[in-house]
Design a protein around this motif. Structure first.
Motif, PDB file in Angstrom:
ATOM      1  N   SER A  19     -23.931  16.620  -6.052  1.00 57.48           N
ATOM      2  CA  SER A  19     -25.051  17.155  -6.883  1.00 57.48           C
ATOM      3  C   SER A  19     -25.402  18.741  -6.829  1.00 57.48           C
ATOM      4  O   SER A  19     -26.391  19.088  -7.173  1.00 57.48           O
ATOM      5  N   THR A  20     -24.771  19.339  -5.831  1.00 57.88           N
ATOM      6  CA  THR A  20     -24.608  20.763  -5.538  1.00 57.88           C
ATOM      7  C   THR A  20     -23.538  21.494  -6.464  1.00 57.88           C
ATOM      8  O   THR A  20     -22.467  21.050  -6.496  1.00 57.88           O
ATOM      9  N   PHE A  21     -23.849  22.715  -6.722  1.00 59.90           N
ATOM     10  CA  PHE A  21     -22.885  23.555  -7.301  1.00 59.90           C
ATOM     11  C   PHE A  21     -21.831  24.197  -6.243  1.00 59.90           C
ATOM     12  O   PHE A  21     -22.287  24.248  -5.151  1.00 59.90           O
ATOM     13  N   PRO A  22     -20.502  24.049  -6.667  1.00 57.29           N
ATOM     14  CA  PRO A  22     -19.886  23.851  -7.697  1.00 57.29           C
ATOM     15  C   PRO A  22     -19.283  22.255  -7.897  1.00 57.29           C
ATOM     16  O   PRO A  22     -18.784  22.298  -8.850  1.00 57.29           O
ATOM     17  N   ASN A  23     -19.688  21.634  -6.972  1.00 61.18           N
ATOM     18  CA  ASN A  23     -18.949  20.210  -6.849  1.00 61.18           C
ATOM     19  C   ASN A  23     -19.637  19.470  -8.076  1.00 61.18           C
ATOM     20  O   ASN A  23     -19.036  18.417  -8.592  1.00 61.18           O
ATOM     21  N   LEU A  24     -20.840  19.888  -8.492  1.00 62.15           N
ATOM     22  CA  LEU A  24     -21.293  19.166  -9.532  1.00 62.15           C
ATOM     23  C   LEU A  24     -20.663  19.204 -10.731  1.00 62.15           C
ATOM     24  O   LEU A  24     -20.629  18.351 -11.597  1.00 62.15           O
ATOM     25  N   LEU A  25     -20.097  20.415 -10.864  1.00 62.43           N
ATOM     26  CA  LEU A  25     -19.174  20.491 -12.142  1.00 62.43           C
ATOM     27  C   LEU A  25     -17.954  19.647 -12.170  1.00 62.43           C
ATOM     28  O   LEU A  25     -17.627  19.171 -13.492  1.00 62.43           O
ATOM     29  N   PHE A  26     -17.412  19.259 -11.198  1.00 57.46           N
ATOM     30  CA  PHE A  26     -16.200  18.550 -11.007  1.00 57.46           C
ATOM     31  C   PHE A  26     -16.819  16.942 -10.830  1.00 57.46           C
ATOM     32  O   PHE A  26     -15.903  15.947 -11.351  1.00 57.46           O
ATOM     33  N   ALA A  27     -17.550  16.539 -10.120  1.00 61.22           N
ATOM     34  CA  ALA A  27     -17.790  15.360  -9.644  1.00 61.22           C
ATOM     35  C   ALA A  27     -17.995  14.386 -10.914  1.00 61.22           C
ATOM     36  O   ALA A  27     -17.480  13.348 -11.111  1.00 61.22           O
ATOM     37  N   GLY A  28     -18.937  14.887 -11.623  1.00 58.39           N
ATOM     38  CA  GLY A  28     -19.167  14.083 -12.836  1.00 58.39           C
ATOM     39  C   GLY A  28     -17.805  13.861 -13.739  1.00 58.39           C
ATOM     40  O   GLY A  28     -17.647  12.723 -14.328  1.00 58.39           O
ATOM     41  N   ALA A  29     -17.174  14.900 -13.775  1.00 62.76           N
ATOM     42  CA  ALA A  29     -16.148  14.814 -14.902  1.00 62.76           C
ATOM     43  C   ALA A  29     -14.905  13.913 -14.372  1.00 62.76           C
ATOM     44  O   ALA A  29     -14.189  12.968 -15.017  1.00 62.76           O
ATOM     45  N   ILE A  30     -15.047  13.778 -12.884  1.00 59.21           N
ATOM     46  CA  ILE A  30     -13.884  12.795 -12.291  1.00 59.21           C
ATOM     47  C   ILE A  30     -14.446  11.385 -12.084  1.00 59.21           C
ATOM     48  O   ILE A  30     -13.444  10.447 -11.987  1.00 59.21           O
ATOM     49  N   GLY A  31     -15.678  11.375 -12.537  1.00 61.57           N
ATOM     50  CA  GLY A  31     -16.457  10.103 -12.280  1.00 61.57           C
ATOM     51  C   GLY A  31     -17.145   9.797 -10.832  1.00 61.57           C
ATOM     52  O   GLY A  31     -17.519   8.592 -10.623  1.00 61.57           O
TER      53      GLY A  31
END
Length: 93
Positions: free
Chosen positions: A59-71
């Protein structure tokens, strides 16, 4: 039946039979139950710490950008409710 009620019931039963309460198998059983409860509690704490770390990471940037897209999704913490604790089968064979 809650754990406290079960413990009270077991202690009352053991009070009626002092030789049973003082017996080595009874004492060992009580010790094993305590160790098991401590291990379960420690495991629950470790699991919840890991889930909290994971949820924070996704839930923190920048992981949040990719985490949702990956599932990746947030996970729930493990909580033991009184009713769930009472579901334990205490039958000794």
């Amino acid at each position: 039946m809650s754990n406290r009620v079960r413990e009270s019931f077991a202690n009352v039963q053991a009070d009626y039979y002092p030789e049973f309460k003082a017996s080595d198998p009874y004492i060992k059983l009580q010790q094993r139950i305590n160790i098991l409860e401590e291990n379960l509690s420690a495991s629950r704490r470790i699991y919840n710490e890991n889930v909290t770390s994971y949820n924070t990471m996704i839930s923190t940037f920048p992981n949040l950008l990719f985490a949702g897209a990956i599932g990746f999704k947030s996970e729930f913490l493990l909580k033991m409710e009184g009713a769930k604790r009472a579901d334990v089968n205490w039958t000794v064979s």
